[in-house]
Design an enzyme around this catalytic site. Structure first.
Site, PDB file in Angstrom:
ATOM      1  N   ALA A  12      38.513  52.577  15.823  1.00 46.07           N
ATOM      2  CA  ALA A  12      38.337  52.201  14.420  1.00 46.07           C
ATOM      3  C   ALA A  12      38.779  50.780  14.118  1.00 46.07           C
ATOM      4  O   ALA A  12      38.808  50.363  12.961  1.00 46.07           O
ATOM      5  CB  ALA A  12      39.116  53.169  13.527  1.00 46.07           C
ATOM      6  N   GLY A  13      39.125  50.024  15.163  1.00 50.56           N
ATOM      7  CA  GLY A  13      39.576  48.657  14.941  1.00 50.56           C
ATOM      8  C   GLY A  13      41.065  48.591  14.689  1.00 50.56           C
ATOM      9  O   GLY A  13      41.838  49.456  15.118  1.00 50.56           O
ATOM     10  N   LEU A  35      45.340  49.610  10.262  1.00 50.59           N
ATOM     11  CA  LEU A  35      45.680  48.955   8.997  1.00 50.59           C
ATOM     12  C   LEU A  35      47.033  49.397   8.452  1.00 50.59           C
ATOM     13  O   LEU A  35      47.684  48.637   7.737  1.00 50.59           O
ATOM     14  CB  LEU A  35      44.577  49.204   7.969  1.00 50.59           C
ATOM     15  N   HIS A  56      46.231  38.841  21.002  1.00 46.43           N
ATOM     16  CA  HIS A  56      45.701  40.089  21.543  1.00 46.43           C
ATOM     17  C   HIS A  56      44.172  40.118  21.621  1.00 46.43           C
ATOM     18  O   HIS A  56      43.595  40.268  22.696  1.00 46.43           O
ATOM     19  CB  HIS A  56      46.190  41.274  20.704  1.00 46.43           C
ATOM     20  N   ASP A 102      36.301  38.842  13.968  1.00 47.18           N
ATOM     21  CA  ASP A 102      37.156  38.365  15.047  1.00 47.18           C
ATOM     22  C   ASP A 102      36.777  39.096  16.325  1.00 47.18           C
ATOM     23  O   ASP A 102      35.735  39.739  16.402  1.00 47.18           O
ATOM     24  CB  ASP A 102      38.651  38.521  14.707  1.00 47.18           C
TER      25      ASP A 102
END
Length: 264
Positions: free
Chosen positions: A64-65, A68, A89, A146
């Site tokens: 999911a990236g 958050l 990273h 990114d």
């Protein structure tokens, strides 16, 4: 198989498989997971016994990236770490995937968003489960792309489509991803792991030194003149023509047998 809490690593038939293992959080990326993945990929790149790499996720999601919850917590605490994670990273992970001197297959087993989707885009092949989907969600949280997505996505599907998916933050399901050329094939969920391993094992048994050169000349050609691309091809062919794998392939062809590639 080597096991950590958040990253599983397994070896079979020359294939090293990395499984992001935070299923309860859709395999979102914490600092710990990013550091382990970067270290694992770096080690795989340097290990001659690893001839192909598979990246996948556990549970119902690929990745999911960015996590958050961790990101917001650090921001609220005044920790500068979240502002450095791209450089420390994400960029190194993507550079390692793209520069890996052996094939990398993303076995996309479910939703892939943000940096998670970008890791798949950076891979050489993407095999998707029917339940997979892709989302460039950066605009939804007031950020830009990114993890190399600005570079990889438009090379896969073109500038116009890449802009559409990033600006509108529109989810692309597996069927559309196949139509767009974002993935190479779509298989039923229950067949994904076996299919990815089969493709990776085939590549691992192949002329891996040639695969490394193929990846390199494609990268050069993607952003250079014809003259530069021709020069890169010439350099690669000259080097590969002197390899044991090329000699073996020619001898096998003449002898009407299957070649035994050693990656040398």
């Amino acid at each position: 198989m080597t096991t950590s809490d958040v990253l599983l690593t397994a070896d079979a038939d020359g294939v090293r498989t990395f499984t992001l293992n935070r299923p309860q959080a859709y395999n979102s990326l914490t600092v710990e997971l990013k550091e382990l993945l970067l270290a694992g990929l770096t080690e795989a790149a340097a290990d001659d016994s690893v001839r192909a790499v598979v990246l996948t996720g556990s549970g119902k999601a690929f990745c999911a990236g960015q996590d958050l919850k961790e990101h917001v917590g650090l921001l609220q605490a005044g920790d500068p770490a979240p502002l450095h994670t791209v450089k420390e990273h994400y960029n190194p992970i993507v550079k390692t995937i793209v520069g890996m001197p052996k094939p990398v297959i993303a076995a996309v087993n479910g939703p892939a968003a943000g940096a998670g989707a970008a890791f798949a885009y950076a891979s050489d092949l993407r095999i998707a489960a029917t339940s997979a989907n892709f989302l460039m969600a950066f605009a939804n949280v007031g950020l830009g792309p990114d993890s190399g997505a600005s570079w990889t996505l438009q090379r896969l599907i073109g500038l116009g489509r890449a802009a559409e998916l990033m600006l509108l933050a529109r989810t692309v399901d597996a069927a559309e991803a196949l139509t767009l050329g974002l993935v190479s094939e779509v298989v039923p969920d229950e067949e994904l792991a076996a299919r990815a391993q089969k493709v990776a094992a085939k590549l691992a048994a192949g002329p891996t030194v040639a695969y490394a050169k193929i990846k390199n000349v494609l990268s050069v050609a993607a952003e250079s003149s014809l003259e530069t691309a021709l020069a890169a091809e010439d350099e690669a062919q000259t080097a590969l023509g002197a390899t044991a794998d090329h000699t073996e392939a020619v001898e096998a062809f003449v002898g009407k047998r299957k070649p035994n590639f050693q990656g040398k």
